[in-house]
Motif scaffolding. Sequence first.
Motif, PDB file in Angstrom:
ATOM      1  N   UNK A 181       0.897  -1.061  -0.173  1.00  0.00           N
ATOM      2  CA  UNK A 181      -0.045  -0.336   0.240  1.00  0.00           C
ATOM      3  C   UNK A 181       0.509   1.068   0.035  1.00  0.00           C
ATOM      4  N   UNK A 182       1.675   1.342   0.457  1.00  0.00           N
ATOM      5  CA  UNK A 182       2.984   2.601   0.544  1.00  0.00           C
ATOM      6  C   UNK A 182       4.074   2.262  -0.620  1.00  0.00           C
ATOM      7  N   UNK A 183       3.717   1.786  -1.537  1.00  0.00           N
ATOM      8  CA  UNK A 183       3.896   2.100  -2.895  1.00  0.00           C
ATOM      9  C   UNK A 183       5.608   1.320  -2.492  1.00  0.00           C
ATOM     10  N   UNK A 184       6.093   0.493  -1.206  1.00  0.00           N
ATOM     11  CA  UNK A 184       7.214   0.091  -0.980  1.00  0.00           C
ATOM     12  C   UNK A 184       7.993  -1.601  -1.415  1.00  0.00           C
ATOM     13  N   UNK A 213      -7.303 -13.666  -4.375  1.00  0.00           N
ATOM     14  CA  UNK A 213      -8.540 -13.446  -2.388  1.00  0.00           C
ATOM     15  C   UNK A 213      -8.640 -12.052  -2.128  1.00  0.00           C
ATOM     16  N   UNK A 214     -10.216 -12.607  -2.607  1.00  0.00           N
ATOM     17  CA  UNK A 214     -11.412 -11.068  -1.803  1.00  0.00           C
ATOM     18  C   UNK A 214     -11.145 -10.416  -0.687  1.00  0.00           C
ATOM     19  N   UNK A 215     -11.077 -11.020  -0.067  1.00  0.00           N
ATOM     20  CA  UNK A 215     -10.004 -10.178   1.651  1.00  0.00           C
ATOM     21  C   UNK A 215      -9.420  -9.447   1.582  1.00  0.00           C
ATOM     22  N   UNK A 216      -7.597 -10.179   1.049  1.00  0.00           N
ATOM     23  CA  UNK A 216      -6.494  -9.654   1.204  1.00  0.00           C
ATOM     24  C   UNK A 216      -6.623  -8.785   0.058  1.00  0.00           C
ATOM     25  N   UNK A 217      -7.601  -9.174  -1.051  1.00  0.00           N
ATOM     26  CA  UNK A 217      -8.102  -7.543  -1.867  1.00  0.00           C
ATOM     27  C   UNK A 217      -8.833  -6.503  -1.282  1.00  0.00           C
ATOM     28  N   UNK A 218      -9.727  -6.566  -0.066  1.00  0.00           N
ATOM     29  CA  UNK A 218      -9.829  -5.622   0.285  1.00  0.00           C
ATOM     30  C   UNK A 218      -9.772  -5.200   1.449  1.00  0.00           C
ATOM     31  N   UNK A 219      -8.716  -5.794   1.648  1.00  0.00           N
ATOM     32  CA  UNK A 219      -7.424  -4.795   3.099  1.00  0.00           C
ATOM     33  C   UNK A 219      -6.378  -4.567   2.188  1.00  0.00           C
ATOM     34  N   UNK A 220      -5.628  -4.928   0.934  1.00  0.00           N
ATOM     35  CA  UNK A 220      -4.995  -3.960   0.608  1.00  0.00           C
ATOM     36  C   UNK A 220      -5.479  -2.406  -0.121  1.00  0.00           C
ATOM     37  N   UNK A 221      -7.164  -2.812  -0.565  1.00  0.00           N
ATOM     38  CA  UNK A 221      -7.104  -1.847  -1.102  1.00  0.00           C
ATOM     39  C   UNK A 221      -7.535  -0.725   0.312  1.00  0.00           C
ATOM     40  N   UNK A 222      -8.764  -1.184   1.203  1.00  0.00           N
ATOM     41  CA  UNK A 222      -8.814  -0.351   2.813  1.00  0.00           C
ATOM     42  C   UNK A 222      -6.886   0.376   2.916  1.00  0.00           C
ATOM     43  N   UNK A 223      -5.646  -0.270   3.191  1.00  0.00           N
ATOM     44  CA  UNK A 223      -4.486   0.252   3.773  1.00  0.00           C
ATOM     45  C   UNK A 223      -4.193   1.229   2.746  1.00  0.00           C
ATOM     46  N   UNK A 224      -4.366   1.116   0.927  1.00  0.00           N
ATOM     47  CA  UNK A 224      -4.588   2.336   0.079  1.00  0.00           C
ATOM     48  C   UNK A 224      -4.842   3.321   0.057  1.00  0.00           C
ATOM     49  N   UNK A 225      -6.450   3.085   0.730  1.00  0.00           N
ATOM     50  CA  UNK A 225      -7.154   4.359   0.830  1.00  0.00           C
ATOM     51  C   UNK A 225      -6.400   5.440   2.340  1.00  0.00           C
ATOM     52  N   UNK A 266      -3.617   9.870   4.535  1.00  0.00           N
ATOM     53  CA  UNK A 266      -2.580  10.647   4.715  1.00  0.00           C
ATOM     54  C   UNK A 266      -1.920  11.065   4.578  1.00  0.00           C
ATOM     55  N   UNK A 267      -1.797  10.684   2.624  1.00  0.00           N
ATOM     56  CA  UNK A 267      -0.218  11.684   2.169  1.00  0.00           C
ATOM     57  C   UNK A 267      -0.762  13.103   1.517  1.00  0.00           C
ATOM     58  N   UNK A 268      -2.577  13.007   2.072  1.00  0.00           N
ATOM     59  CA  UNK A 268      -3.126  14.288   0.528  1.00  0.00           C
ATOM     60  C   UNK A 268      -2.990  14.535   2.326  1.00  0.00           C
ATOM     61  N   UNK A 269      -3.075  14.823   3.627  1.00  0.00           N
ATOM     62  CA  UNK A 269      -3.808  15.704   4.472  1.00  0.00           C
ATOM     63  C   UNK A 269      -3.259  16.973   4.699  1.00  0.00           C
ATOM     64  N   UNK A 270      -3.684  17.275   5.151  1.00  0.00           N
ATOM     65  CA  UNK A 270      -3.560  19.101   4.841  1.00  0.00           C
ATOM     66  C   UNK A 270      -2.872  18.867   6.197  1.00  0.00           C
ATOM     67  N   UNK A 271      -2.137  20.223   6.805  1.00  0.00           N
ATOM     68  CA  UNK A 271      -1.347  20.586   8.497  1.00  0.00           C
ATOM     69  C   UNK A 271      -3.033  21.192   9.571  1.00  0.00           C
ATOM     70  N   UNK A 272      -4.493  21.636   7.603  1.00  0.00           N
ATOM     71  CA  UNK A 272      -5.741  22.581   8.931  1.00  0.00           C
ATOM     72  C   UNK A 272      -6.740  21.046   8.856  1.00  0.00           C
ATOM     73  N   UNK A 273      -6.713  19.587   8.226  1.00  0.00           N
ATOM     74  CA  UNK A 273      -7.044  18.804   8.593  1.00  0.00           C
ATOM     75  C   UNK A 273      -6.996  17.611  10.090  1.00  0.00           C
ATOM     76  N   UNK A 274      -5.749  18.041   9.967  1.00  0.00           N
ATOM     77  CA  UNK A 274      -4.927  17.497  11.946  1.00  0.00           C
ATOM     78  C   UNK A 274      -5.789  18.436  12.721  1.00  0.00           C
TER      79      UNK A 274
END
Length: 121
Positions: free
Chosen positions: A13-16, A33-45, A50-58
């Motif tokens: 998910x981090x692209x590593x 595997x649907x379960x692993x696919x869903x988990x990866x999708x959630x982690x990617x979201x 987190x990467x697009x959060x702005x200081x005002x979002x915190x």
Amino acid sequence: MAHVEPAHLVELALGHGTASEEDAGALRHIDRCRRCRDELRTMTRVVTAARTAQLVDLPAAPPERVWQRITQDLSPRPPAPRAPGDRTKRDRLLATACAVTLLAAAVTAAHRARRPRTGAG
């Protein structure tokens, strides 16, 4: 293949991910595997959010006393010495449980002793 380990999903998910056989096998499993696919999708979201959060979002930083309490709670502390005869709640509960168990055993034994025996066994 077993499900992809959560730590491996996080790395993907981090692209590593790398061009390793382990990553290739994990990606093949995720495709099937649907379960692993869903988990990866959630982690990617989560990673994207987190990467697009702005200081005002915190949220506002917690007060210093919060961090002090967390540090205090996580610091190893030796247990406080107990005075002889000083019983904790756990000790009292254990003693009560033992007494109830003994009482139940005595009642059961008395009940069986009074029951007439039927047939030879």
